[in-house]
Design a protein around this motif. Structure first.
Motif, PDB file in Angstrom:
ATOM      1  N   GLY A 251       0.829  -1.193   0.000  1.00  0.00           N
ATOM      2  CA  GLY A 251       0.000   0.000   0.000  1.00  0.00           C
ATOM      3  C   GLY A 251       0.864   1.243   0.000  1.00  0.00           C
ATOM      4  O   GLY A 251       2.091   1.138   0.058  1.00  0.00           O
ATOM      5  N   PRO A 252       0.224   2.420  -0.035  1.00  0.00           N
ATOM      6  CA  PRO A 252      -1.232   2.607  -0.015  1.00  0.00           C
ATOM      7  C   PRO A 252      -1.896   2.246  -1.340  1.00  0.00           C
ATOM      8  O   PRO A 252      -1.346   2.519  -2.397  1.00  0.00           O
ATOM      9  CB  PRO A 252      -1.375   4.119   0.263  1.00  0.00           C
ATOM     10  CG  PRO A 252      -0.120   4.714  -0.305  1.00  0.00           C
ATOM     11  CD  PRO A 252       0.954   3.677  -0.066  1.00  0.00           C
ATOM     12  N   ALA A 253      -3.079   1.630  -1.214  1.00  0.00           N
ATOM     13  CA  ALA A 253      -3.859   1.283  -2.396  1.00  0.00           C
ATOM     14  C   ALA A 253      -5.321   1.140  -1.951  1.00  0.00           C
ATOM     15  O   ALA A 253      -6.079   2.108  -2.002  1.00  0.00           O
ATOM     16  CB  ALA A 253      -3.349   0.004  -3.031  1.00  0.00           C
ATOM     17  N   HIS A 254      -5.698  -0.054  -1.474  1.00  0.00           N
ATOM     18  CA  HIS A 254      -7.046  -0.232  -0.923  1.00  0.00           C
ATOM     19  C   HIS A 254      -7.192   0.630   0.335  1.00  0.00           C
ATOM     20  O   HIS A 254      -8.158   1.367   0.500  1.00  0.00           O
ATOM     21  CB  HIS A 254      -7.255  -1.715  -0.617  1.00  0.00           C
ATOM     22  CG  HIS A 254      -8.458  -2.037   0.192  1.00  0.00           C
ATOM     23  ND1 HIS A 254      -9.734  -1.768  -0.245  1.00  0.00           N
ATOM     24  CD2 HIS A 254      -8.589  -2.616   1.421  1.00  0.00           C
ATOM     25  CE1 HIS A 254     -10.597  -2.172   0.687  1.00  0.00           C
ATOM     26  NE2 HIS A 254      -9.935  -2.673   1.702  1.00  0.00           N
ATOM     27  N   THR A 255      -6.196   0.521   1.231  1.00  0.00           N
ATOM     28  CA  THR A 255      -6.127   1.383   2.412  1.00  0.00           C
ATOM     29  C   THR A 255      -4.710   1.963   2.449  1.00  0.00           C
ATOM     30  O   THR A 255      -3.947   1.804   1.507  1.00  0.00           O
ATOM     31  CB  THR A 255      -6.411   0.589   3.708  1.00  0.00           C
ATOM     32  OG1 THR A 255      -5.389  -0.405   3.858  1.00  0.00           O
ATOM     33  CG2 THR A 255      -7.789  -0.080   3.657  1.00  0.00           C
ATOM     34  N   ARG A 256      -4.360   2.588   3.561  1.00  0.00           N
ATOM     35  CA  ARG A 256      -3.065   3.279   3.603  1.00  0.00           C
ATOM     36  C   ARG A 256      -1.889   2.342   3.788  1.00  0.00           C
ATOM     37  O   ARG A 256      -0.758   2.701   3.452  1.00  0.00           O
ATOM     38  CB  ARG A 256      -3.083   4.303   4.739  1.00  0.00           C
ATOM     39  CG  ARG A 256      -3.855   5.553   4.367  1.00  0.00           C
ATOM     40  CD  ARG A 256      -3.739   6.577   5.480  1.00  0.00           C
ATOM     41  NE  ARG A 256      -5.022   6.786   6.128  1.00  0.00           N
ATOM     42  CZ  ARG A 256      -5.156   7.281   7.354  1.00  0.00           C
ATOM     43  NH1 ARG A 256      -4.094   7.589   8.064  1.00  0.00           N
ATOM     44  NH2 ARG A 256      -6.361   7.459   7.866  1.00  0.00           N
ATOM     45  N   GLY A 257      -2.144   1.144   4.356  1.00  0.00           N
ATOM     46  CA  GLY A 257      -0.995   0.307   4.724  1.00  0.00           C
ATOM     47  C   GLY A 257      -1.106  -1.154   4.333  1.00  0.00           C
ATOM     48  O   GLY A 257      -0.652  -2.027   5.073  1.00  0.00           O
ATOM     49  N   ASP A 258      -1.675  -1.444   3.160  1.00  0.00           N
ATOM     50  CA  ASP A 258      -1.939  -2.833   2.762  1.00  0.00           C
ATOM     51  C   ASP A 258      -0.688  -3.710   2.754  1.00  0.00           C
ATOM     52  O   ASP A 258       0.348  -3.329   2.200  1.00  0.00           O
ATOM     53  CB  ASP A 258      -2.534  -2.882   1.347  1.00  0.00           C
ATOM     54  CG  ASP A 258      -3.725  -1.957   1.196  1.00  0.00           C
ATOM     55  OD1 ASP A 258      -4.746  -2.229   1.831  1.00  0.00           O
ATOM     56  OD2 ASP A 258      -3.606  -0.959   0.453  1.00  0.00           O
ATOM     57  N   VAL A 259      -0.856  -4.920   3.315  1.00  0.00           N
ATOM     58  CA  VAL A 259       0.224  -5.896   3.403  1.00  0.00           C
ATOM     59  C   VAL A 259      -0.247  -7.222   2.798  1.00  0.00           C
ATOM     60  O   VAL A 259      -1.410  -7.607   2.976  1.00  0.00           O
ATOM     61  CB  VAL A 259       0.619  -6.105   4.891  1.00  0.00           C
ATOM     62  CG1 VAL A 259       1.478  -7.344   5.089  1.00  0.00           C
ATOM     63  CG2 VAL A 259       1.336  -4.865   5.423  1.00  0.00           C
ATOM     64  N   VAL A 260       0.662  -7.909   2.074  1.00  0.00           N
ATOM     65  CA  VAL A 260       0.385  -9.273   1.626  1.00  0.00           C
ATOM     66  C   VAL A 260       1.302 -10.235   2.380  1.00  0.00           C
ATOM     67  O   VAL A 260       2.374  -9.842   2.862  1.00  0.00           O
ATOM     68  CB  VAL A 260       0.572  -9.448   0.097  1.00  0.00           C
ATOM     69  CG1 VAL A 260      -0.389  -8.537  -0.664  1.00  0.00           C
ATOM     70  CG2 VAL A 260       2.017  -9.192  -0.331  1.00  0.00           C
ATOM     71  N   VAL A 261       0.836 -11.483   2.503  1.00  0.00           N
ATOM     72  CA  VAL A 261       1.581 -12.518   3.229  1.00  0.00           C
ATOM     73  C   VAL A 261       1.942 -13.618   2.239  1.00  0.00           C
ATOM     74  O   VAL A 261       1.059 -14.271   1.668  1.00  0.00           O
ATOM     75  CB  VAL A 261       0.732 -13.090   4.392  1.00  0.00           C
ATOM     76  CG1 VAL A 261       1.514 -14.186   5.120  1.00  0.00           C
ATOM     77  CG2 VAL A 261       0.345 -11.974   5.366  1.00  0.00           C
ATOM     78  N   HIS A 262       3.244 -13.803   2.038  1.00  0.00           N
ATOM     79  CA  HIS A 262       3.738 -14.741   1.031  1.00  0.00           C
ATOM     80  C   HIS A 262       4.439 -15.908   1.725  1.00  0.00           C
ATOM     81  O   HIS A 262       5.273 -15.700   2.605  1.00  0.00           O
ATOM     82  CB  HIS A 262       4.730 -13.992   0.116  1.00  0.00           C
ATOM     83  CG  HIS A 262       5.248 -14.798  -1.019  1.00  0.00           C
ATOM     84  ND1 HIS A 262       6.548 -14.729  -1.450  1.00  0.00           N
ATOM     85  CD2 HIS A 262       4.635 -15.707  -1.817  1.00  0.00           C
ATOM     86  CE1 HIS A 262       6.711 -15.547  -2.477  1.00  0.00           C
ATOM     87  NE2 HIS A 262       5.573 -16.153  -2.717  1.00  0.00           N
TER      88      HIS A 262
ATOM     89  N   VAL B 124     -11.373   1.500  -3.649  1.00  0.00           N
ATOM     90  CA  VAL B 124     -10.172   2.312  -3.435  1.00  0.00           C
ATOM     91  C   VAL B 124     -10.467   3.336  -2.337  1.00  0.00           C
ATOM     92  O   VAL B 124     -10.932   4.439  -2.605  1.00  0.00           O
ATOM     93  CB  VAL B 124      -9.746   3.045  -4.725  1.00  0.00           C
ATOM     94  CG1 VAL B 124      -8.393   3.746  -4.508  1.00  0.00           C
ATOM     95  CG2 VAL B 124      -9.666   2.090  -5.911  1.00  0.00           C
ATOM     96  N   TRP B 125     -10.189   2.956  -1.083  1.00  0.00           N
ATOM     97  CA  TRP B 125     -10.357   3.922   0.014  1.00  0.00           C
ATOM     98  C   TRP B 125      -9.197   4.914   0.017  1.00  0.00           C
ATOM     99  O   TRP B 125      -9.371   6.085   0.311  1.00  0.00           O
ATOM    100  CB  TRP B 125     -10.410   3.205   1.362  1.00  0.00           C
ATOM    101  CG  TRP B 125     -11.611   2.367   1.611  1.00  0.00           C
ATOM    102  CD1 TRP B 125     -11.637   1.024   1.879  1.00  0.00           C
ATOM    103  CD2 TRP B 125     -12.988   2.795   1.653  1.00  0.00           C
ATOM    104  NE1 TRP B 125     -12.933   0.601   2.071  1.00  0.00           N
ATOM    105  CE2 TRP B 125     -13.772   1.656   1.946  1.00  0.00           C
ATOM    106  CE3 TRP B 125     -13.632   4.028   1.465  1.00  0.00           C
ATOM    107  CZ2 TRP B 125     -15.165   1.710   2.060  1.00  0.00           C
ATOM    108  CZ3 TRP B 125     -15.016   4.081   1.568  1.00  0.00           C
ATOM    109  CH2 TRP B 125     -15.764   2.943   1.864  1.00  0.00           C
ATOM    110  N   ALA B 126      -7.984   4.435  -0.289  1.00  0.00           N
ATOM    111  CA  ALA B 126      -6.805   5.301  -0.177  1.00  0.00           C
ATOM    112  C   ALA B 126      -6.252   5.697  -1.548  1.00  0.00           C
ATOM    113  O   ALA B 126      -6.142   6.870  -1.863  1.00  0.00           O
ATOM    114  CB  ALA B 126      -5.722   4.603   0.642  1.00  0.00           C
ATOM    115  N   GLY B 127      -5.883   4.714  -2.381  1.00  0.00           N
ATOM    116  CA  GLY B 127      -5.223   5.009  -3.630  1.00  0.00           C
ATOM    117  C   GLY B 127      -3.789   5.464  -3.394  1.00  0.00           C
ATOM    118  O   GLY B 127      -3.272   5.340  -2.274  1.00  0.00           O
TER     119      GLY B 127
END
Ligand SMILES: [Zn+2]
Length: 312
Positions: free
Chosen positions: A167-178, A199-202
């Motif tokens: 992020g920021p994208a959907h929210t300000r601090g998006d994280v993925v877990v791989h 898109v809350w944040a972008g």
């Protein structure tokens, strides 16, 4: 992988996705990463009843779920962290940006918004409708105990797990877990599978870059934040949606259309078959912000716009 039943689905050795059909508002997915006795939970759910049910279901598929050592909140939206108090003994991990957003928009904010829904007209009725299946009573704000920026490498037993802040994208601090050894990627809400993203944040461009970074990981199994299991196809579809949004939305917004009018104009387009089409107005509002047009983006205006679109 078309199975889309509620509950735990094994997606690898010691790995489970927890799915909640139909993936619409608040019906989020979660995940469990284990090695031996050690376990890491990806996200809690929107309320205490649902989270407790999930914890019980996970314990029935693996004893490792009985002693969750780490919880990752992929982002600050309540359907990914409001169950935190039921795993409060664990180390709770999120990006620093998500932790700040959780502090600014605690569970009491949504509860108050719903209590005041009568004063909000169509937006209030819409809010009550989409959040009606959930109970926000007794939810405490349980913030992360560990925060990071960029990347954090964890171990679950002997297993390596990568947290990437995209992020920021959907929210300000998006994280993925791989989980590289299994080719499994838990995307949080950077992927909505079968429904419109929101898109809350972008900025929107940054979400497209996040899709590229997810694809570069080369996952074979993708657990989206909402919707059924998939492979890289759901990430490519999400990327295509945003390319379309930018290509079709930019000339309309720059030509003077309001986001709601542009959304009405585009609603019958190639994504008409995806759920939650009313989110187009929020996504066009975000695009307008990216373009420097600064359309009104307070939460009541956004939900009012979605109420108007949802009612046709
Ligand atoms: Zn969500």
């Amino acid at each position: 992988m078309s199975t889309y039943a509620r509950g735990a689905h094994q997606v690898g050795d010691g790995l489970w996705a927890y799915l909640q059909p139909d993936g619409g508002w608040g019906w989020s997915n979660a995940g469990l990463v284990t090695d031996g006795e050690a376990s890491l939970l990806v996200d809690t759910l929107f309320d205490l009843r649902l989270t407790q049910q999930m914890l019980d279901d996970l314990r029935s598929v693996t004893p490792a779920a009985g002693s969750i050592g780490t919880v990752v909140n992929t982002h600050a939206n309540g359907d990914h962290c409001y169950g935190n108090q039921l795993v409060a003994g664990a180390d709770i991990v999120a990006s620093s940006a998500s932790a700040r957003e959780m502090d600014e928009v605690p569970p009491s904010t949504l509860a108050a918004l719903l209590r005041g829904a009568d004063e909000l007209g169509d937006a209030g009725a819409y809010l009550r409708d989409i959040f009606g299946p959930f109970s926000f009573d007794g939810i405490e704000h349980v913030p992360p105990t560990t925060t990071f920026e960029g990347r954090l490498d964890l171990r679950v037993g002997d297993r390596g797990v990568q947290l990437l802040e995209l992020g920021p994208a959907h929210t300000r601090g998006d994280v993925v877990v791989h989980v590289p050894d299994a080719g499994v990627l838990f995307t949080g809400d950077l992927v909505f599978h079968g429904g419109h993203p929101i898109v809350w944040a972008g900025p929107v461009r940054h979400w497209i870059e996040a899709c590229d970074r997810m694809l570069a990981l080369g996952p074979s199994t993708v657990v989206p934040g909402h919707g059924p299991l998939s492979d890289q196809a759901c990430i490519r579809d999400q990327r295509g949606y945003f390319e379309w949004l930018v290509a079709e939305g930019t000339p309309r917004l720059e030509g003077g259309m309001a986001p709601l009018d542009a959304a009405r104009d585009l609603a019958g387009g190639p994504y008409a078959g995806w759920g939650e089409g009313e989110r187009l107005v929020v996504n066009l509002t975000a695009l307008g912000r990216d373009l420097g047009l600064d359309p009104p983006a307070d939460v009541v205006t956004l939900f009012g716009g979605m109420a108007a679109l949802a009612s046709g």
